[in-house]
Motif scaffolding. Structure first.
Motif, PDB file in Angstrom:
ATOM      1  N   THR A  13       0.823  -1.201   0.000  1.00 26.18           N
ATOM      2  CA  THR A  13       0.000   0.000   0.000  1.00 26.18           C
ATOM      3  C   THR A  13       0.857   1.251   0.000  1.00 26.18           C
ATOM      4  O   THR A  13       2.003   1.246   0.461  1.00 26.18           O
ATOM      5  CB  THR A  13      -0.933   0.046   1.231  1.00 26.18           C
ATOM      6  N   THR A  27      -3.552   3.172  -0.114  1.00 27.28           N
ATOM      7  CA  THR A  27      -4.063   2.646  -1.385  1.00 27.28           C
ATOM      8  C   THR A  27      -3.270   1.414  -1.786  1.00 27.28           C
ATOM      9  O   THR A  27      -2.032   1.428  -1.760  1.00 27.28           O
ATOM     10  CB  THR A  27      -3.957   3.706  -2.496  1.00 27.28           C
ATOM     11  N   HIS A  76      -3.996  -4.708  -7.255  1.00 25.94           N
ATOM     12  CA  HIS A  76      -4.680  -3.415  -7.347  1.00 25.94           C
ATOM     13  C   HIS A  76      -5.271  -3.213  -8.753  1.00 25.94           C
ATOM     14  O   HIS A  76      -4.815  -3.789  -9.731  1.00 25.94           O
ATOM     15  CB  HIS A  76      -3.723  -2.275  -6.986  1.00 25.94           C
TER      16      HIS A  76
END
Length: 215
Positions: free
Chosen positions: A185, A189, A195
């Motif tokens: 991350t 995020t 992802h």
């Protein structure tokens, strides 16, 4: 008791020898021990000597020694550290002269007392271990830092660094950087191999699905 004169020994020499041996038995030079309590602000410990003194044939546990400086490698700019907890094993050294003045102001210092090799002038070096305290799964290669369970570790070998924390591992070597873990991350995020990126509506106003993960 055998008369030293009957044993061919000079009585005066015998008496002096006994006095000298008695003095030696009182000197504190060095022995293993353990921490009872630790003050992190001053890096001072209360330590318990690990070997009893024999007095008139009976073992006697020595009193706990207070205000003992604990060794941490470094200079006046950098230092290495690790936590000190009750039970930490190590070696207790005793100074040749009184260290009170040196402790308070540094040195060279004039000793404030004439005592020599006394319990009050102890220093503690953590890391010497008895068999019950030996390190499990010791890795005799390179150098590093690790907890006893091996779940948190920094390991340096020739040309490689491995950082492990729980189930995540970062390996840096000549081939590059490899990161293995549940997720990667950045500012919360997910930027790892799972992802995806959201896509806005197309020119016709139709909604678009998020992109797939990186290939």
């Amino acid at each position: 008791m055998i008369d030293p004169r009957e044993a061919g020994q000079n009585p005066l020499s015998h008496m002096l020898g006994e006095a000298f041996n008695g003095l030696l038995r009182q000197l504190m030079v060095g022995m293993p021990g353990r921490v009872v309590a630790f003050d992190p602000e001053l890096q001072r410990a209360q330590v318990q000597c690990g070997i009893r003194r024999v007095v008139e044939g009976q073992p006697v546990t020595l009193p706990v020694i207070s205000n003992v400086p604990v060794q941490f490698a470094g200079n006046d700019q950098w230092y290495a550290w690790h936590e000190i907890t009750p039970g930490t094993e190590g070696y207790i050294h005793f100074s040749q002269r009184a260290v009170d003045t040196w402790l308070s102001q540094g040195g060279p210092a004039t000793p404030a007392d004439f005592r020599m090799f006394a319990a009050e002038d102890a220093f503690f070096a953590p890391g010497y271990r008895s068999n019950p305290g030996s390190i499990p799964g010791f890795v005799n290669e390179g150098c590093g830092l690790s907890d006893y369970g091996g779940t948190t570790r920094i390991h340096l070998t020739a040309g490689a660094i491995v950082i492990k924390a729980g189930g995540s591992t970062i390996t840096v070597d000549g081939s590059g950087v490899a990161i293995n873990g549940e997720s990667l991350t950045h500012n919360g995020t997910n930027v790892g191999d799972t992802h995806s990126h959201p896509q806005g509506d197309d020119s016709a106003g139709d909604s678009q699905q998020d992109t797939g993960g990186p290939k």
